[in-house]
Design an enzyme around this catalytic site. Sequence first.
Site, PDB file in Angstrom:
ATOM      1  CG  HIS A   1      48.091 -35.908 -13.365  1.00 31.95           C
ATOM      2  ND1 HIS A   1      48.630 -36.482 -12.225  1.00 31.95           N
ATOM      3  CD2 HIS A   1      46.756 -35.770 -13.114  1.00 31.95           C
ATOM      4  CE1 HIS A   1      47.664 -36.679 -11.329  1.00 31.95           C
ATOM      5  NE2 HIS A   1      46.534 -36.256 -11.855  1.00 31.95           N
TER       6      HIS A   1
ATOM      7  CG  ASP B   1      56.034 -20.343   4.595  1.00 37.38           C
ATOM      8  OD1 ASP B   1      56.415 -19.378   3.905  1.00 37.38           O
ATOM      9  OD2 ASP B   1      56.059 -20.342   5.842  1.00 37.38           O
TER      10      ASP B   1
END
Length: 470
Positions: free
Chosen positions: A179, A395
């Site tokens: 993170h 995608d």
Amino acid sequence: MGSGSASSNSKKSLTFRVTRQKPELVRPAKSTPREFKLLSDIDDQEGLRTQLPAIHFYHNHNNDPRINGTRRRLDPVKVIREAIAKALVFYYPFAGRLREGPGRKLMVECTGEGVLFIEADADVTLEQFGDALQPPFPCLDELLYDVPHSGGILHCPLLLIQVTRLRCGGFIFAYRLNHTMADGAGVSQFMNEVGEIARGASAPSIQPVWQRELLNARDPPRVTCTHHEYDQVADTKGSIIPQDDMVHRSFFFGPAEISALRKSIPLDLSRKCSTFDVLTACLWRCRTIALQPEPNEEVRVMCIVNARSRFNPPLPQGYYGNVIAYPTALTTAGELCNKPVGYAVELVTKLKRVVTEDYMRSVADLMVIKGRPHFTLVRTYLVSDGTRSRLTDVDFGWGKPVYGGPAKGTVASFHIPFKNKKGEEGRVVPIFLPGLAMDRFVSELKNLLLSNNVHRGAITDRSISVKSAL
């Protein structure tokens, strides 16, 4: 090869086997600079020295006329692996390793070693997951395998990725990110660029920008704002530091549930507050009642705020570092639980407004002055709005994911965009509580909804006991 099986104790049990290939390192496709890059003073705070897991589920789109014949024959594992290698040429710090310098200052040594990648297959179809396409996910530990000795903050791969083919031709893309390298918006930017390259682009449409010095402490550092998020708070029984016998459940809130919750607050307040404000306030209140702290104990709600829009001039478009703040509202348990719901909504609405450019500068300065402390989790409800996340857009050439977002909700809770089986658009919120407290939470939430004319269940019947502490 490795394999594992697991079952979910959701309403309909789901059991499947995952077979994994040996983990490999995916390096940048071309030579990249060998250098050290300092993280910002927002990046390397203690609270971000953790791993951020996410998961995406993709349908088999072989019958979709928009997917050409060549694409249908391609292997998603191969396509994604190659796209990651090409994307790392531009995002080459992700292929390096974190080191720590004086004053606990973190930096990336850009070594080009690569990110960890696992190829896997599961003997299950996407359809078999049914309503399990929300946290907690069955077999998550197998769908995102924790490679031994890979999960450290220092000297370890900064990304772990697993692509699992499904029996139906669909696939699951799961990953774990250090993170300190990026926040939700930053990792979303990277993953969408991997998707662009997987679909044939030669370079990212948004060029990545490092420039972490833009969020470094001032010279000299000076704390100019109030930061209750970094208060040192004594732990008591009302804390939600995870212990044994924890339960993880997800709750769906569609238009009817949100409308009902809005009816619990005055009309003028409802008109000026967001869905996030109302839902967060109601869940904070129900959760606090469920945990049963003493009436005079201080309780907090902490919202993770993306502060990119708060800078003037704006940060560069491609900046992918952490630009998040943790503004915190506090009150006593007695006031929160006994006052009308509107009291909690007002607190949540006001706290998000405090995040300004000066606030972010003040956080960076505090990190340097106080040794990069962790935000407090004691008697705190930590929540993030993921409804605008572009993780739902990733995608790789097979369309957008059925689900794309956090892999689990534990210390932090997320508002995740979700469409239920009836086609209703709403949001799912994972909650993590001790078993008895979860029962009280469900009861309190049901009462709140029923008192405002919702006569159908907003509460999912999926729950899973978590035996190990975090």
